[in-house]
Enzyme design. Structure first.
Site, PDB file in Angstrom:
ATOM      1  N   ASP A 255      -0.865  24.302  28.189  1.00 10.99           N
ATOM      2  CA  ASP A 255       0.142  24.567  27.156  1.00 10.99           C
ATOM      3  C   ASP A 255       0.380  23.385  26.210  1.00 10.99           C
ATOM      4  O   ASP A 255       0.980  23.551  25.156  1.00 10.99           O
ATOM      5  CB  ASP A 255       1.490  24.937  27.800  1.00 10.99           C
ATOM      6  CG  ASP A 255       1.424  26.266  28.535  1.00 10.99           C
ATOM      7  OD1 ASP A 255       0.459  27.011  28.304  1.00 10.99           O
ATOM      8  OD2 ASP A 255       2.330  26.545  29.337  1.00 10.99           O
TER       9      ASP A 255
ATOM     10  N   GLN B 186      -8.354  31.416  30.238  1.00 11.29           N
ATOM     11  CA  GLN B 186      -8.070  30.206  29.453  1.00 11.29           C
ATOM     12  C   GLN B 186      -7.792  28.987  30.308  1.00 11.29           C
ATOM     13  O   GLN B 186      -7.864  27.856  29.845  1.00 11.29           O
ATOM     14  CB  GLN B 186      -6.839  30.437  28.565  1.00 11.29           C
ATOM     15  CG  GLN B 186      -7.046  31.492  27.524  1.00 11.29           C
ATOM     16  CD  GLN B 186      -5.730  32.071  27.041  1.00 11.29           C
ATOM     17  OE1 GLN B 186      -5.208  31.647  26.034  1.00 11.29           O
ATOM     18  NE2 GLN B 186      -5.188  33.018  27.761  1.00 11.29           N
TER      19      GLN B 186
ATOM     20  N   ARG C  94       2.765  27.359  43.193  1.00 15.18           N
ATOM     21  CA  ARG C  94       4.043  27.241  42.481  1.00 15.18           C
ATOM     22  C   ARG C  94       5.086  27.264  43.588  1.00 15.18           C
ATOM     23  O   ARG C  94       5.550  28.325  43.981  1.00 15.18           O
ATOM     24  CB  ARG C  94       4.246  28.414  41.523  1.00 15.18           C
ATOM     25  CG  ARG C  94       3.384  28.363  40.280  1.00 15.18           C
ATOM     26  CD  ARG C  94       4.147  28.819  39.057  1.00 15.18           C
ATOM     27  NE  ARG C  94       3.266  29.020  37.900  1.00 15.18           N
ATOM     28  CZ  ARG C  94       3.011  28.075  36.999  1.00 15.18           C
ATOM     29  NH1 ARG C  94       3.528  26.869  37.133  1.00 15.18           N
ATOM     30  NH2 ARG C  94       2.229  28.332  35.974  1.00 15.18           N
TER      31      ARG C  94
HETATM   32  O1  F6P Z   1       1.721  26.566  32.338  1.00 19.63           O
HETATM   33  C1  F6P Z   1       0.404  26.986  32.281  1.00 19.63           C
HETATM   34  C2  F6P Z   1       0.301  28.484  32.243  1.00 19.63           C
HETATM   35  O2  F6P Z   1      -1.054  28.854  32.249  1.00 19.63           O
HETATM   36  C3  F6P Z   1       1.035  29.165  31.087  1.00 19.63           C
HETATM   37  O3  F6P Z   1       0.326  29.153  29.882  1.00 19.63           O
HETATM   38  C4  F6P Z   1       1.258  30.526  31.642  1.00 19.63           C
HETATM   39  O4  F6P Z   1       2.347  31.151  31.040  1.00 19.63           O
HETATM   40  C5  F6P Z   1       1.512  30.282  33.091  1.00 19.63           C
HETATM   41  O5  F6P Z   1       0.895  29.049  33.399  1.00 19.63           O
HETATM   42  C6  F6P Z   1       1.010  31.347  34.010  1.00 19.63           C
HETATM   43  O6  F6P Z   1       1.406  31.047  35.298  1.00 19.63           O
HETATM   44  P1  F6P Z   1       0.770  31.685  36.605  1.00 19.63           P
HETATM   45  O7  F6P Z   1      -0.650  31.209  36.712  1.00 19.63           O
HETATM   46  O8  F6P Z   1       1.620  31.198  37.713  1.00 19.63           O
HETATM   47  O9  F6P Z   1       0.815  33.171  36.405  1.00 19.63           O
END
Ligand code: F6P
Length: 317
Positions: free
Chosen positions: A126, A250, A70
């Site tokens: 999502d 998930q 990210r």
């Molecule tokens: O956008 C996909 C997702 O898995 C969301 O469902 C969730 O809120 C988010 O990414 C979690 O992000 P990270 O893996 O950066 O904690």
């Protein structure tokens, strides 16, 4: 086109899409390089060459073989400019971005602000990409969550308990709604709908009086924390609750047939449209037809009609 790059987020079906991009490109004699670690890798020039052989044995694996990030740096102009510099220095003529809202927004910025030819492939558990019926990874995520839910149900019924199961979805209730309906759950809480928890508690108490003692309530993480819902219900009803937070399980797992097929089709089509000169669009599949959607549309917040889910859940439980 002589050389294209592919950049990814992680979810099931992404590897199938990478494989399809690489093998399709090779039929047009287009070289493919994989960008490691998402937009961070694009900024830092972390690339690996990909050929037909390097993508063998990945169609059935989850995550992304290219790793991801990210990237905070890519949100800001200096990061974006550095990424464009890397693209030019490496003679990359086009980019395929496989990811959800954030990744596709980055793709839109590259296409519109810096004239980089970019095609997106919608991929997120999502399923919140506008005008896209099904994103890569969403079907696997629902199936993984459903499998976990079936196991939780064994305890819920054996012990006659109230279970709160928290699923992913920060601003979209897609997983929650589908898991609730397919899993035969009594209630579902999603960001798209206001639910009066006092009414839910009353229903639980009334059901309890009639002998209905096991409940499974699905909550999308973006709506509330499962533990907070459980505390509220226990305080109101005096009934015992348990919580399961499914979390990142998930996003992993072997892709379902639907996700592998989608990956194969969208990867192939993305190369074809990029080769034909299209940019700033994502590839899309519906009713057995492939088409494209402008990224400016795809990245808008998705509105889903939740009323049919609620109607059916009420009838069926
Ligand atoms: O956008 C996909 C997702 O898995 C969301 O469902 C969730 O809120 C988010 O990414 C979690 O992000 P990270 O893996 O950066 O904690």
């Amino acid at each position: 086109l002589e050389k294209i790059a592919v950049l990814t987020r992680d979810c099931a079906g992404v590897n199938a899409a990478i494989r399809s991009v690489v093998r399709t490109a090779s039929t047009f004699d287009i070289d493919v390089i994989g960008v490691l670690k998402g937009y961070d890798g694009l900024i830092d020039g972390e690339f690996i060459p990909l050929d037909r052989r390097s993508v063998s044995g990945i169609i059935n694996s989850g995550g992304t073989i290219l790793k991801t990030s990210r990237s905070q740096r890519f949100y800001k102009e200096p990061g974006q400019e550095q990424a464009v510099k890397t693209i030019n220095e490496n003679n990359i003529d086009g980019l395929i971005v496989i990811g959800g809202n954030g990744s596709l927004t980055g793709a839109h910025v590259l296409a519109t602000k810096y004239n980089v030819p970019v095609i997106g492939i919608p991929a997120t558990i999502d399923n919140d990409v506008t005008d896209v019926e099904l994103t890569l990874g969403a079907d696997t995520a629902v199936n993984v969550a459903l499998d976990a839910l079936d196991k939780i149900r064994d305890t819920a019924t054996s012990l006659e308990r109230i279970f709160i199961v928290e699923v992913m979805g920060h601003s979209c209730g897609y997983i929650a709604l589908n898991v609730a309906l397919a899993g035969g759950c009594e209630e579902v809480l999603v960001p798209e709908k206001d639910i009066d928890l006092d009414v839910v508690c009353k229903e639980i108490q009334e059901g309890n009086k009639k002998g209905k003692v096991s409940w499974i309530i699905i909550v999308a993480e973006g709506k509330a924390r499962g533990h907070d819902i459980a505390d509220f219900i226990t305080n109101k009803t005096n009934l015992e609750t348990r919580v399961a937070v499914l979390g990142h399980i998930q996003r992993g797992g072997r892709p379902t047939a639907i996700d592998r097929l989608l990956g194969a089709r969208l990867g192939n089509y993305a190369v074809e449209v990029l080769k034909d000169g299209l940019t700033d669009h994502c590839v899309n599949f519906k009713d057995d037809k492939l088409f494209t959607t402008p990224l400016s549309v795809a990245i808008q917040p998705k509105k889903i009609d939740v009323s049919n889910y609620y109607r059916l859940i009420k009838i069926l439980t």
